[in-house]
Write a protein that holds these residues in place. Structure first.
Motif, PDB file in Angstrom:
ATOM      1  N   THR A   1       0.846  -1.187   0.000  1.00 24.50           N
ATOM      2  CA  THR A   1       0.000   0.000   0.000  1.00 24.50           C
ATOM      3  C   THR A   1       0.889   1.248   0.000  1.00 24.50           C
ATOM      4  O   THR A   1       2.027   1.204   0.453  1.00 24.50           O
ATOM      5  CB  THR A   1      -0.938   0.043   1.222  1.00 24.50           C
TER       6      THR A   1
ATOM      7  N   GLU B   1      -1.489   8.624   0.828  1.00 27.28           N
ATOM      8  CA  GLU B   1      -2.103   9.101   2.066  1.00 27.28           C
ATOM      9  C   GLU B   1      -3.354   8.323   2.433  1.00 27.28           C
ATOM     10  O   GLU B   1      -3.745   8.274   3.595  1.00 27.28           O
ATOM     11  CB  GLU B   1      -2.450  10.588   1.940  1.00 27.28           C
ATOM     12  N   LYS B   2      -3.988   7.722   1.441  1.00 30.89           N
ATOM     13  CA  LYS B   2      -5.213   6.959   1.666  1.00 30.89           C
ATOM     14  C   LYS B   2      -4.995   5.509   1.239  1.00 30.89           C
ATOM     15  O   LYS B   2      -4.182   5.229   0.351  1.00 30.89           O
ATOM     16  CB  LYS B   2      -6.374   7.542   0.853  1.00 30.89           C
TER      17      LYS B   2
ATOM     18  N   SER C   1      -7.479   2.098   0.276  1.00 27.37           N
ATOM     19  CA  SER C   1      -8.847   1.622   0.089  1.00 27.37           C
ATOM     20  C   SER C   1      -9.004   0.215   0.650  1.00 27.37           C
ATOM     21  O   SER C   1      -8.021  -0.512   0.846  1.00 27.37           O
ATOM     22  CB  SER C   1      -9.221   1.620  -1.395  1.00 27.37           C
TER      23      SER C   1
ATOM     24  N   LEU D   1      -7.525   2.444  12.882  1.00 25.24           N
ATOM     25  CA  LEU D   1      -8.440   2.773  11.792  1.00 25.24           C
ATOM     26  C   LEU D   1      -9.877   2.928  12.284  1.00 25.24           C
ATOM     27  O   LEU D   1     -10.676   3.648  11.692  1.00 25.24           O
ATOM     28  CB  LEU D   1      -8.393   1.692  10.707  1.00 25.24           C
TER      29      LEU D   1
ATOM     30  N   GLU E   1     -12.207   4.401   1.519  1.00 27.51           N
ATOM     31  CA  GLU E   1     -10.810   4.683   1.856  1.00 27.51           C
ATOM     32  C   GLU E   1     -10.618   5.057   3.318  1.00 27.51           C
ATOM     33  O   GLU E   1     -11.487   5.694   3.929  1.00 27.51           O
ATOM     34  CB  GLU E   1     -10.271   5.811   0.976  1.00 27.51           C
ATOM     35  N   PHE E   2      -9.480   4.648   3.858  1.00 31.13           N
ATOM     36  CA  PHE E   2      -9.039   5.005   5.199  1.00 31.13           C
ATOM     37  C   PHE E   2      -7.744   5.810   5.087  1.00 31.13           C
ATOM     38  O   PHE E   2      -6.998   5.653   4.117  1.00 31.13           O
ATOM     39  CB  PHE E   2      -8.736   3.751   6.040  1.00 31.13           C
ATOM     40  N   PRO E   3      -7.428   6.629   6.105  1.00 29.75           N
ATOM     41  CA  PRO E   3      -6.102   7.257   6.131  1.00 29.75           C
ATOM     42  C   PRO E   3      -5.023   6.178   6.302  1.00 29.75           C
ATOM     43  O   PRO E   3      -5.089   5.381   7.236  1.00 29.75           O
ATOM     44  CB  PRO E   3      -6.162   8.172   7.357  1.00 29.75           C
ATOM     45  N   ARG E   4      -4.062   6.143   5.401  1.00 27.12           N
ATOM     46  CA  ARG E   4      -3.014   5.119   5.491  1.00 27.12           C
ATOM     47  C   ARG E   4      -2.178   5.291   6.761  1.00 27.12           C
ATOM     48  O   ARG E   4      -1.652   4.314   7.305  1.00 27.12           O
ATOM     49  CB  ARG E   4      -2.120   5.166   4.257  1.00 27.12           C
TER      50      ARG E   4
END
Length: 196
Positions: A18, A21-22, A24, A52, A90-93
């Motif tokens: 991955t 910044e985001k 999925s 998360l 999407e989540f913040p990576r």
């Protein structure tokens, strides 16, 4: 993509596969392999106890995906399927990487404990029973999502089931069962306090 066979390889694959910044849902599933149920449950269990889940509604989204994946196991679907709309969420990576950092000190101890044993418990028809328990854990997560850190126990249950299926370790299934019992007990106590 690395082959996921324990918690360490799952975390490595998430970090290496991955970027940006985001991240999925689809990218995370791709990182662990979408065609195997064990690693998917392991991933979902990990996400449900990671930072998360501080994102509003994230616990319920993860619980919904667990319901979807576990339901397909119950009905004997050979490979899991997830709707495109969920895959694009999407989540913040950064929150994912923080979860990986927090889990790192415990990975070696967990993986050292895993080994193939009581493997018949990780195969049909027992795997369908495991899936039913995962469904129960996901359902319990919905009311516990209203309580800070409430979904941790059911998330840990799913993580342990994912580990058990991935490593073919039937003994871990017993530990996961204890996690679900604890989750149900917590739901009962919360119900008694709210409505008792």
């Amino acid at each position: 993509m690395k082959t996921v066979h324990n918690l360490g390889s799952l975390l490595d694959s998430l970090q290496e596969s991955t970027s940006g910044e985001k991240v999925s849902v689809g990218a995370m599933l791709d990182a662990v392999g979408r065609r195997s149920y064990g690693p998917l449950l392991l991933l979902l269990g990990f996400v449900s106890i990671s930072p998360l889940t501080i994102i509003p509604g994230a616990n319920w989204l993860v619980a919904l995906i667990i319901l979807l994946i576990a339901g397909q196991i119950v009905f004997g679907k050979k490979h899991p399927w997830v709707p495109g709309r969920i895959l694009r969420f999407e989540f913040p990576r950064g929150a994912l990487m923080e979860g990986l950092r927090q889990a790192h000190p415990y990975v070696c101890q967990v993986d050292r404990f895993l080994k193939p044993r009581l493997t018949f418990l990780t195969e049909p028809p027992f795997v369908q029973l495991v899936a039913i328990v995962c469904i129960a854990a996901a359902l319990v997560s919905f009311p516990l999502g209203l309580v800070p850190f409430g979904p941790v126990l059911p998330g840990l249950t799913v993580l342990l089931f994912g580990l058990a299926l991935t490593a073919r370790d039937g003994f871990v299934l017993f530990l996961a069962g204890l996690g679900l019992i604890g989750s149900c007990f917590l739901v009962i106590r919360i119900w008694e306090r709210v409505f008792g």
